[in-house]
Design a protein around this motif. Sequence first.
Motif, PDB file in Angstrom:
ATOM      1  N   SER A  37      -9.636 114.658 -14.382  1.00 36.96           N
ATOM      2  CA  SER A  37      -9.329 116.084 -14.452  1.00 36.96           C
ATOM      3  C   SER A  37      -8.264 116.603 -15.269  1.00 36.96           C
ATOM      4  O   SER A  37      -8.368 117.522 -15.836  1.00 36.96           O
ATOM      5  N   SER A  39      -5.365 116.443 -14.749  1.00 34.33           N
ATOM      6  CA  SER A  39      -3.873 117.226 -13.946  1.00 34.33           C
ATOM      7  C   SER A  39      -2.878 116.439 -13.768  1.00 34.33           C
ATOM      8  O   SER A  39      -2.911 115.249 -13.233  1.00 34.33           O
ATOM      9  N   SER A 116     -10.320 121.817 -12.548  1.00 35.54           N
ATOM     10  CA  SER A 116      -9.773 122.130 -11.288  1.00 35.54           C
ATOM     11  C   SER A 116     -10.476 121.865  -9.998  1.00 35.54           C
ATOM     12  O   SER A 116      -9.916 121.676  -8.974  1.00 35.54           O
ATOM     13  N   VAL A 119      -9.360 118.517  -8.557  1.00 34.26           N
ATOM     14  CA  VAL A 119      -8.443 118.756  -8.120  1.00 34.26           C
ATOM     15  C   VAL A 119      -8.259 119.464  -6.852  1.00 34.26           C
ATOM     16  O   VAL A 119      -7.293 118.692  -5.818  1.00 34.26           O
ATOM     17  N   GLY A 168      -4.551 124.356  -8.148  1.00 33.10           N
ATOM     18  CA  GLY A 168      -6.155 124.078  -8.341  1.00 33.10           C
ATOM     19  C   GLY A 168      -6.714 125.492  -8.106  1.00 33.10           C
ATOM     20  O   GLY A 168      -7.715 125.584  -9.230  1.00 33.10           O
ATOM     21  N   MET A 171      -5.730 127.703 -11.076  1.00 32.30           N
ATOM     22  CA  MET A 171      -6.427 127.406 -12.267  1.00 32.30           C
ATOM     23  C   MET A 171      -7.880 127.750 -12.198  1.00 32.30           C
ATOM     24  O   MET A 171      -8.593 127.917 -13.389  1.00 32.30           O
ATOM     25  N   LYS A 172      -8.480 127.347 -11.235  1.00 28.74           N
ATOM     26  CA  LYS A 172     -10.082 127.530 -11.255  1.00 28.74           C
ATOM     27  C   LYS A 172     -10.297 129.167 -11.338  1.00 28.74           C
ATOM     28  O   LYS A 172     -11.590 129.247 -12.095  1.00 28.74           O
ATOM     29  N   GLN A 175      -7.539 130.465 -14.508  1.00 26.38           N
ATOM     30  CA  GLN A 175      -7.114 129.644 -15.581  1.00 26.38           C
ATOM     31  C   GLN A 175      -5.711 129.709 -15.813  1.00 26.38           C
ATOM     32  O   GLN A 175      -5.188 129.519 -17.244  1.00 26.38           O
ATOM     33  N   TYR A 177      -3.379 127.253 -16.240  1.00 21.63           N
ATOM     34  CA  TYR A 177      -2.997 126.022 -16.382  1.00 21.63           C
ATOM     35  C   TYR A 177      -1.391 125.461 -16.349  1.00 21.63           C
ATOM     36  O   TYR A 177      -0.968 124.587 -15.994  1.00 21.63           O
ATOM     37  N   ASP A 180       0.357 123.862 -13.142  1.00 19.83           N
ATOM     38  CA  ASP A 180       0.294 122.669 -12.909  1.00 19.83           C
ATOM     39  C   ASP A 180       1.630 122.038 -13.063  1.00 19.83           C
ATOM     40  O   ASP A 180       1.944 121.247 -12.254  1.00 19.83           O
TER      41      ASP A 180
END
Length: 301
Positions: A37, A39, A116, A119, A168, A171-172, A175, A177, A180
């Motif tokens: 992923s 991550s 994501s 994750v 997660g 991010m899904k 977005q 990021y 994280d």
Amino acid sequence: MSHDHHHHHQVQGKNLLFSIVLNLVITVAQVIGGILSGSLALMSDALHNFSDVLSLVFSYAANKVSKKKSSVNQTFGYKRAELIAAFVNAMTLIIVALFLIYGATERFFNPHKIASGLVIWLSILGIVVNGLSVIMLKNDADKNLNMKSAYLHLFTDMLASVAVLVGGLLMKYFQWYWVDSVLTMLIALYLIIVGFDLLKKSTQMLMLFTPVHIDINDIISEVHKISGVHKLHHIHVWNLNDDELHLEAHLDCLEDIKMSEFNEIVHQMEHVLLDKFQINHINIQPEFNKEEASKDFIVQD
């Protein structure tokens, strides 16, 4: 010289062994998932889980070793093995946290696109596995510092997995990021806080410091109320392990009494010290008109 001791909670290691197996599974899954992923939070959770596996193995070994019988060469047996395990586990919590902060800082300024979905599912698996382990160890953790160190590793893992799940989802759907890295940093800071507290407690026990809940002056005050007692001095109070709180001291008697009468005084002391201070092992040196350079309450022998 007189002594008495009482024993309390016996920790069972089978729940710890089961937790080791569960954490091995989740560690492997998270490493693979983190690589696939991209991550960092998932990889940091996997790193934390791996440190947990090592810590749990150490705690399990210490728990087993601590039950070995005393001998002429090890008169206390291996009862302090669990304190050493707690100390080492506390250090690993802090070291892992520092690695996570370093990685999170780098990633924050260079965010990567992350898969994501993977994750989210692996973080849910982490919550379930660590949550189950936390429930199994909760009872022992309340009564044993070694088990508490293992419990804290697992509990922080569960929190980390919750944080990774939230990240997660963000991010899904948004977005974000950078989340994280932020979550990784928060996990690391929490690890430092709980690790330092555990490190402090285990160090105090290993150094034979007087436990924080014990006031020597209160002990003196209570013992001096017992008929026949003149002065309690040369006092040392320390934890041998979580179950055994020891006191050793010299006791001046008011009169030149018989041993049977001294035994009665000690018997009363045992009850007072156990009921009021949870001291379950006492070792008393009797004295009457003994000349000493110092009869202070605390003396460096």
